[in-house]
Scaffold this motif. Structure first.
Motif, PDB file in Angstrom:
ATOM      1  N   ASP A 103       0.862  -1.179   0.000  1.00  0.00           N
ATOM      2  CA  ASP A 103       0.000   0.000   0.000  1.00  0.00           C
ATOM      3  C   ASP A 103       0.897   1.226   0.000  1.00  0.00           C
ATOM      4  OD1 ASP A 103      -2.040   1.907   0.335  1.00  0.00           O
ATOM      5  OD2 ASP A 103      -2.006   1.689   2.519  1.00  0.00           O
ATOM      6  N   TYR A 145      -5.570  -5.587   9.505  1.00  0.00           N
ATOM      7  CA  TYR A 145      -6.431  -4.816   8.617  1.00  0.00           C
ATOM      8  C   TYR A 145      -7.581  -5.688   8.099  1.00  0.00           C
ATOM      9  CZ  TYR A 145      -8.102  -2.119   4.664  1.00  0.00           C
ATOM     10  OH  TYR A 145      -8.912  -1.447   3.786  1.00  0.00           O
ATOM     11  N   SER A 146      -7.245  -6.900   7.707  1.00  0.00           N
ATOM     12  CA  SER A 146      -8.245  -7.807   7.135  1.00  0.00           C
ATOM     13  C   SER A 146      -9.046  -8.572   8.184  1.00  0.00           C
ATOM     14  CB  SER A 146      -7.563  -8.814   6.206  1.00  0.00           C
ATOM     15  OG  SER A 146      -6.918  -8.146   5.141  1.00  0.00           O
ATOM     16  N   PHE A 147      -8.420  -8.862   9.317  1.00  0.00           N
ATOM     17  CA  PHE A 147      -9.066  -9.694  10.342  1.00  0.00           C
ATOM     18  C   PHE A 147      -8.918  -9.070  11.736  1.00  0.00           C
ATOM     19  CE2 PHE A 147      -7.228 -12.438   7.022  1.00  0.00           C
ATOM     20  CZ  PHE A 147      -8.399 -12.966   6.485  1.00  0.00           C
ATOM     21  N   TYR A 200      -2.224   2.038   7.699  1.00  0.00           N
ATOM     22  CA  TYR A 200      -2.177   1.124   6.557  1.00  0.00           C
ATOM     23  C   TYR A 200      -3.525   1.170   5.853  1.00  0.00           C
ATOM     24  CZ  TYR A 200      -1.685  -3.297   3.993  1.00  0.00           C
ATOM     25  OH  TYR A 200      -1.648  -4.258   3.014  1.00  0.00           O
ATOM     26  N   LYS A 201      -3.487   1.420   4.559  1.00  0.00           N
ATOM     27  CA  LYS A 201      -4.700   1.556   3.749  1.00  0.00           C
ATOM     28  C   LYS A 201      -5.658   2.579   4.359  1.00  0.00           C
ATOM     29  CE  LYS A 201      -4.399  -2.842   1.423  1.00  0.00           C
ATOM     30  NZ  LYS A 201      -5.083  -3.999   0.896  1.00  0.00           N
ATOM     31  N   MET A 204      -0.968  -6.177   8.244  1.00  0.00           N
ATOM     32  CA  MET A 204      -1.824  -6.577   7.124  1.00  0.00           C
ATOM     33  C   MET A 204      -2.933  -7.524   7.596  1.00  0.00           C
ATOM     34  SD  MET A 204       0.783  -6.869   3.879  1.00  0.00           S
ATOM     35  CE  MET A 204       2.053  -7.805   4.679  1.00  0.00           C
ATOM     36  N   ALA A 205      -2.591  -8.428   8.486  1.00  0.00           N
ATOM     37  CA  ALA A 205      -3.584  -9.367   9.007  1.00  0.00           C
ATOM     38  C   ALA A 205      -4.627  -8.636   9.857  1.00  0.00           C
ATOM     39  CB  ALA A 205      -2.904 -10.464   9.822  1.00  0.00           C
TER      40      ALA A 205
END
Length: 185
Positions: free
Chosen positions: A62, A142-144, A80-81, A139-140
């Motif tokens: 990103d 962010y998604s979970f 992040y994002k 990253m994890a």
């Protein structure tokens, strides 16, 4: 009593070297940390380096990822994002893990040149894996985000301590004086 001391001499020497090394390195590390004023939310230089290197890894996924000083505590916020994902505090920089690693390697003495090279390469590996660990964790998360406890509290510490354990096993079995005396038998 003398017989007991003689019988446990290798263990007592290991324990003494480990504790002495750990104590000296911990005092040095604490002296370093004391140079930064926590009441003014100052973050130590190495933690800042870890945060910046983590950001560099995250920008591969990103381009807008960035860090900023936390306004209310001595930490670095990771964005992040476009979302505040995590913060990096002094405990995230893995220096205490490296102190533990170095103390164990020195306690299981080897040849000095091999010891220094192993400590240097092992410390660099731990540092690189720690950066990757933090980036993957961000990253994890962010998604979970619902799995924060298991990700941050179980899986990712298991990775870093697992690698340290494997390095110790390699050191003891391949490079320490214990390995050379065992190989001669």
């Amino acid at each position: 009593m003398k017989n007991l001391l003689q019988q446990y001499k290798p263990f007592l020497l290991f324990l003494g070297k480990f504790l002495l090394t750990y104590l000296v390195l911990t005092i040095i590390y604490q002296s370093y940390l004391n140079r930064f004023d926590v009441s003014k939310n100052e973050v130590d230089s190495f933690t800042q380096l870890v945060a910046n290197q983590t950001k560099s890894v995250l920008t591969l996924f990103d381009a807008t990822a960035y860090n900023e000083q936390h306004p209310k505590e001595p930490s670095i916020k990771i964005i992040y994002k476009g979302q505040y994902i995590s913060r990096i505090i002094e405990g995230c920089n893995a220096l205490s893990v490296i102190v533990l690693f170095v103390s164990f390697v020195i306690a299981f003495t080897g040849k000095w040149k091999q010891t220094l090279v192993f400590i240097l390469l092992g410390s660099i590996l731990i540092h690189i894996l720690n950066i990757a660990r933090i980036a993957l964790l961000c990253m994890a998360l962010y998604s979970f985000p619902q799995y924060e406890h298991i990700l941050h509290g179980v899986i990712f510490p298991l990775i870093i301590y697992g690698v340290v354990f494997l390095l110790w096993v390699i050191w003891v079995n391949k490079f320490s004086l214990h390995a050379t005396t065992t190989a001669k038998k």
